[in-house]
Write an enzyme that holds these catalytic residues in place. Sequence first.
Site, PDB file in Angstrom:
ATOM      1  N   SER A  81      -9.788  -1.344   7.335  1.00 23.31           N
ATOM      2  CA  SER A  81      -8.971  -1.258   5.910  1.00 23.31           C
ATOM      3  C   SER A  81      -8.706  -2.358   5.251  1.00 23.31           C
ATOM      4  O   SER A  81      -7.680  -3.024   4.151  1.00 23.31           O
ATOM      5  CB  SER A  81      -8.404  -0.018   6.002  1.00 23.31           C
ATOM      6  OG  SER A  81      -9.218   1.323   6.434  1.00 23.31           O
ATOM      7  N   SER A 129      -9.154   1.606   3.081  1.00 24.24           N
ATOM      8  CA  SER A 129      -8.634   2.032   2.264  1.00 24.24           C
ATOM      9  C   SER A 129      -7.644   1.065   1.481  1.00 24.24           C
ATOM     10  O   SER A 129      -7.081   1.753   0.980  1.00 24.24           O
ATOM     11  CB  SER A 129      -7.972   2.732   3.478  1.00 24.24           C
ATOM     12  OG  SER A 129      -6.964   2.318   3.995  1.00 24.24           O
ATOM     13  N   LYS A 136       0.611  -1.147   0.105  1.00 17.22           N
ATOM     14  CA  LYS A 136      -0.043   0.352   0.126  1.00 17.22           C
ATOM     15  C   LYS A 136       1.210   1.027   0.081  1.00 17.22           C
ATOM     16  O   LYS A 136       2.307   1.286   0.792  1.00 17.22           O
ATOM     17  CB  LYS A 136      -0.591   0.109   1.346  1.00 17.22           C
ATOM     18  CG  LYS A 136      -2.374   1.219   1.855  1.00 17.22           C
ATOM     19  CD  LYS A 136      -2.389   0.881   2.641  1.00 17.22           C
ATOM     20  CE  LYS A 136      -3.698   1.966   3.100  1.00 17.22           C
ATOM     21  NZ  LYS A 136      -4.377   1.557   4.378  1.00 17.22           N
TER      22      LYS A 136
END
Length: 462
Positions: A160, A136, A35
């Site tokens: 997330s 996310s 990420k």
Amino acid sequence: MAKDTDYGAFMEKFVLQQSSSPHELPLNSLTFAVKDIFDVDGYVTGFGNPDWARTHPAATSTAPAVLAVLRGGATCVGKTVMDEMAYRRGMSLNIHIIIVGHMIEGPHCLGSMNGENKHYGTPKNPCAPDRVPGGSSSGSAVAVGAKLVDFSLGTDTGGSVRIPASHCGILGFRPSHGAISTTGVIPMAQSFDSVGKEPRWFARDPMILNRVGQVLLQLPEVDPVIPSQIIIAEDCFQLSTIPSDRVTEPLLKSVNKLFGGDLVKHAVLGDYVKEKVPSLKQFMIKGNFDQEYNIPSLAALASAVQLLLRYEFKNNHGEWISTVKPDLGPGISERVWEALRATDENLDVCHSVKTELRAALNALFGDFGVLAIPTVPGPPPKLQSDPIPLEAFRAKASSLQSIAGVSGFCQVSIPLGRMYDNLPVAISLLAKHGSDGFLLNFVEILYDTLQEEVGIAEKKGY
């Protein structure tokens, strides 16, 4: 970027690996992505926003979590798309909370749920292309679900990793709070972040999930332990739009086959939490939480998370936001500026809730107990859905995510195929803080039998 071939999952691609080793390494031949919240030496950590990337230099070191899996033999192939600043886009829940006599009113959002980013696009859910991938850590989940990598690293404050794992039909693991170094990871809310953003990870295969966990958590090899009990949180499954027996039946049959049915217990978790966590009373007003709409005590847990999340987000990023005034997407902009108005008043109540909840769940679980809940309250929502009908989904999802978020317990989301309207379904298992190795081993033992039972259920026409 070749968005059509990588499902829009990647911010940038590169190859990063350690020099070859004469020893057999646990993650040899595996590829992974990270990420865009993790530092990688020589690359700008973009945090999902072009203004952040523009105003920050390239990292001069690599996050220890990334180094750990590189040294374990894996090869990094790039950075993935994420929600802006790991903050949620979407509907606000107008919940009123009284804390020690003070009224707090306004939108309550916990982490990022959709995986949509106005600057970099929304990664395509490989399991359901017309549905949101979840956020996310959207790009990290999509990269695994689309078989572009073997595993990926994400972060998880309010779901997330767990939510996109469920939406994309893959495994997602949130470790015990504080178990992995957060150095080199942009923080969101340290009190709840599992990689202050504490690393979490995705995988399609339970063996890979376990091997990555052994490396990240530096766990010794131990013999698997049979759970002392499997607790089915009946009220939590009632929150889902999917009939509860469709989700729980494969688990119950699998446990019965492997260990016998005596392990299974049933509980009404909301009532237990309400009784054992007295500080939650200060987050609840009679009539605010409809039982059909949510579980009052768990909704109050989610509110406690939000109060502390806002304050810590402000402390971490308020000065930069006020100075730069970044271009933020719809929904996120309102949430971020709202967070900048947060104060430290009554934060001690939130910390009391955390202490009381962990003690209560420790007593409920015992040494090797496992709690089963739905990961999310239904199938992934459609892309660009009207936010109004999603209000109930978001509220319920936030409540479910807050159990591990507040207690700091470890949690794994396990895919159950496409048992409902040909859309991905998942179940979550939680274990006590510090029981990560036990839970990873248990998932590896359970997984094949569980998938067999899922296949049988699918043939029944679910």
